[in-house]
Enzyme design. Structure first.
Site, PDB file in Angstrom:
ATOM      1  N   ARG A 195       0.831  -1.194   0.000  1.00  0.00           N
ATOM      2  CA  ARG A 195       0.000   0.000   0.000  1.00  0.00           C
ATOM      3  C   ARG A 195       0.865   1.242   0.000  1.00  0.00           C
ATOM      4  O   ARG A 195       1.929   1.278   0.609  1.00  0.00           O
ATOM      5  CB  ARG A 195      -1.008  -0.016   1.152  1.00  0.00           C
ATOM      6  CG  ARG A 195      -0.431  -0.074   2.523  1.00  0.00           C
ATOM      7  CD  ARG A 195      -1.452   0.072   3.644  1.00  0.00           C
ATOM      8  NE  ARG A 195      -2.626  -0.753   3.573  1.00  0.00           N
ATOM      9  CZ  ARG A 195      -3.842  -0.313   3.897  1.00  0.00           C
ATOM     10  NH1 ARG A 195      -4.026   0.914   4.294  1.00  0.00           N
ATOM     11  NH2 ARG A 195      -4.872  -1.127   3.875  1.00  0.00           N
ATOM     12  N   SER A 264       8.447  -5.452   5.759  1.00  0.00           N
ATOM     13  CA  SER A 264       8.303  -6.508   6.769  1.00  0.00           C
ATOM     14  C   SER A 264       8.994  -7.816   6.365  1.00  0.00           C
ATOM     15  O   SER A 264       8.364  -8.855   6.179  1.00  0.00           O
ATOM     16  CB  SER A 264       6.825  -6.754   7.040  1.00  0.00           C
ATOM     17  OG  SER A 264       6.228  -5.538   7.394  1.00  0.00           O
ATOM     18  N   ASP A 317       6.812  -3.726  10.378  1.00  0.00           N
ATOM     19  CA  ASP A 317       5.389  -3.455  10.623  1.00  0.00           C
ATOM     20  C   ASP A 317       5.068  -3.241  12.106  1.00  0.00           C
ATOM     21  O   ASP A 317       4.198  -2.439  12.449  1.00  0.00           O
ATOM     22  CB  ASP A 317       4.496  -4.565  10.026  1.00  0.00           C
ATOM     23  CG  ASP A 317       4.902  -5.954  10.447  1.00  0.00           C
ATOM     24  OD1 ASP A 317       5.952  -6.100  11.107  1.00  0.00           O
ATOM     25  OD2 ASP A 317       4.169  -6.907  10.120  1.00  0.00           O
TER      26      ASP A 317
HETATM   27 MG    MG Z   1       0.140  -7.195   8.705  1.00  0.00          MG
END
Ligand code: MG
Ligand code: ADP
Length: 579
Positions: A195, A264, A317
């Site tokens: 995103r 991440s 994250d």
């Molecule tokens: Mg996640």
């Protein structure tokens, strides 16, 4: 043979039962028509029928003929035909319908009874007890685990490799305070989607003036292609997103756009805006990226794609989640992920970090990415099922803590216990249902769906077990056993998470203190599994007492890590430092 037929009848669902009854009715009408045509001496009809049988693949047409002839012989005479046609037809059809339904229901009951008779209930109870005992998390054990978490945190901060807890330095120097202003971007890459987001910050009073985001999927070929192609694709998406910047987005004169990058994957960071990739996970496999600084790679791609932007912060994250929570609430001291995997981070005083690199300026606080999925303690309640799951995993010996409860594994723990019951105690009447031996076929959302079933006959359990393993008939007693397994596995998981949180609270000196501590939480396991959530809160109550636990608040921030990264870009902004 008869038992097999009965068994197959017994294994039918309500829908299939209806289908079966329909077939019997069609067949009955067919025989009736046949008999009438025989009485009328209609030989064409006989020939037609035989052709249909052949087309249907009924090889032994003679046997069918004998059967039909037999029925025809006992059919009403021509004189009686009118009566049969006008009155009898409907009556016989209804009677046959009722009889067939009754027959099916009785057969189903017989087989269910038979299945239940085959189940070794003593063995079932013994196996469940063994699993329950192995998973037991009495308060004393949780306290020992919290103490071990605390000890391991200290060991991991002392030196690299000092503990199974990696206790990675994030190099975050300043958490968002709410006073930041300006235009910032975030990029969240951690799976098959990524995103991009844009946030206009209006300072202390106006806070978040505007926030926009887009979710884009990564074409699978790019996940295993070249380094340049992947980062070029990301930079292209970013370029398109930047092009949509509205007039209400204000970049101060002379300021460069800045970006927080949530990445991440395992990264070894050297500063807030650099980090080398240790290895790809989650389906990515681009060998040439390993060992490279992912910020430099992204920055180079942005130059190629003509995106004028600076990567101000590289975060994982968990840290992003903490930062996003901190912007709204000063009491946020931890970030926790309970999703496919699990991880935790927290705010630490740098004076408590002996392994802080010498020569590097020491801010007062920083965020430690614990990588707590790898926590290990001799007090972890592990069973043979957990050992088998670990041995069959792609990373045996790693992530011991995470493998006991995270979304990736919880479903498979339950499947393995059910398989054990099928093998050792004939839970499914002696046969092993297809798919029950397939790893990960039962998913954690399935477990939470079954666990939430409060209907008298546990309909949802039957539905899930049918979909996952192809078991079409499941006695209520068996459904109850499955719920019990879900309950044991989820309770253990949630209580272990609670013990971990208490270990962190102890490390930051906030356990049982009259001070509010907020945990920023993200992840589907916490968000979508109410019973897991409930057990977690209950266990915190047991560990911290009523008043102590009232001061610990878990705040869910869905997908907050991208926003958190943009906010960290703001708090580490070169522009703002210049200002
Ligand atoms: Mg996640
Ligand atoms: P990720 O951890 O991959 O970033 P999420 O935070 O969205 O993604 O979490 C997804 C995970 O959450 C899934 O892998 C699944 O294990 C778990 N999950 C999703 N829905 C449910 C549910 N209804 N009940 C329990 N767990 C769920």
């Amino acid at each position: 043979m008869a038992t097999t037929h009965l068994y197959s009848l017994g294994c039918v669902s309500v829908y299939e039962l209806k289908g079966l009854v329909l077939v019997y009715m069609v067949w009955f009408i067919d025989i009736h028509n046949w008999a009438i045509s025989v009485r009328r001496d209609d030989t064409t009809k006989r020939k037609q029928r035989q052709r249909v049988w052949r087309v249907m693949g009924l090889l032994d047409t003679d046997a069918w003929l004998m059967l039909y002839e037999g029925v025809a012989a006992s059919w009403p005479t021509l004189e009686e035909r009118e009566v049969v046609e006008n009155v009898g037809k409907a009556g016989v059809a209804v009677a046959l319908f009722v009889c067939t339904a009754l027959l099916c229901a009785v057969a189903a009951m017989v087989v269910k009874k038979q299945m239940q008779k085959n189940v070794n209930w003593g063995r079932v109870q013994a196996t469940i007890k063994e699993f329950r005992d192995g998973c037991a998390t009495p308060l004393q054990r949780l306290q020992k685990l919290a103490a071990d978490m605390h000890t391991e945190m200290i060991a991991g901060l002392a030196k690299d490799g000092g503990s199974k807890l990696k206790m990675l330095l994030s190099f975050v120097e300043k958490l968002p305070s709410g006073n930041e202003s300006g235009l910032f971007y975030g990029l969240d890459l951690g799976g098959t989607n990524f995103r991009v987001l844009r946030v206009q910050l209006g300072g202390k009073d106006k806070r978040i003036v505007k926030q926009e985001h887009e979710v884009v999927s990564i074409p699978p070929r790019l996940m295993i292609g070249s380094n340049e192609d992947l980062f070029d694709y990301i930079a292209q998406v970013l370029a398109k997103f930047v092009a949509k910047e509205g007039n209400d987005c204000k970049l101060a004169p002379g300021h460069k756009r800045e970006l927080g990058f949530t990445f991440s994957f395992p990264v070894s960071q050297q500063s807030i805006d650099s980090g080398t990739l240790v290895k790809w996970t989650k389906g990515f496999a681009i060998a040439e990226t390993v060992g490279k600084d992912v910020v430099k790679e992204l920055q180079a791609a942005m130059v190629r794609q003509k995106v004028d932007m600076r990567v101000a912060a590289l975060v994982n994250d968990t840290t992003g989640t903490l930062a996003g929570g901190r912007y709204r609430n000063d009491d946020v001291m931890m970030g926790l992920i309970l999703g496919t995997g699990s991880n935790a981070c927290y705010v630490e005083q740098t004076s408590a970090i002996p392994k802080w690199p010498s020569g590097l300026p020491k801010p007062e606080i920083t965020v430690i990415n614990m990588e707590w999925g790898n926590f290990w303690s001799s007090h972890l309640p592990k069973t043979k099922v957990d050992d088998d799951l670990d041995a069959d995993s792609v990373n045996p010996g790693d992530q011991a803590f995470e493998k006991l409860f995270s979304g990736m594994y919880l479903g498979d723990i339950v499947r393995r216990v059910i398989l054990k019951l099928a093998q050792d105690a004939c839970l499914f009447g002696g046969s092993i249902p297809k798919n029950l031996t397939s790893p990960f076929v039962l998913r954690t959302p399935d477990v939470s769906g079954m666990h939430a079933d409060e209907s008298a006959d546990l309909k949802e359990v039957a539905k899930v077990i049918k979909a996952a393993f192809g078991v079409r008939s499941l006695p209520v007693e068996t459904r109850k056993v499955i719920i019990e397994i879900c309950d044991i596995a989820a309770q253990r998981g949630a209580r272990l998470v609670a013990a971990g949180i208490v270990g962190i609270l102890r490390k930051i000196g906030r356990e049982g203190k009259d001070v509010r501590t907020v945990v920023g939480m993200d992840g589907g396991l916490y968000e979508h599994y109410p019973k897991f959530r409930g057990c977690l809160h209950e266990a915190l109550g047991e560990l911290l007492g009523k008043e102590g636990s009232a001061n610990v608040v878990i705040e869910l921030s869905k997908d907050g890590s991208g926003l958190g990264a943009a906010l960290l870009a703001a708090s580490h902004s070169v522009n703002l430092q210049k200002a």
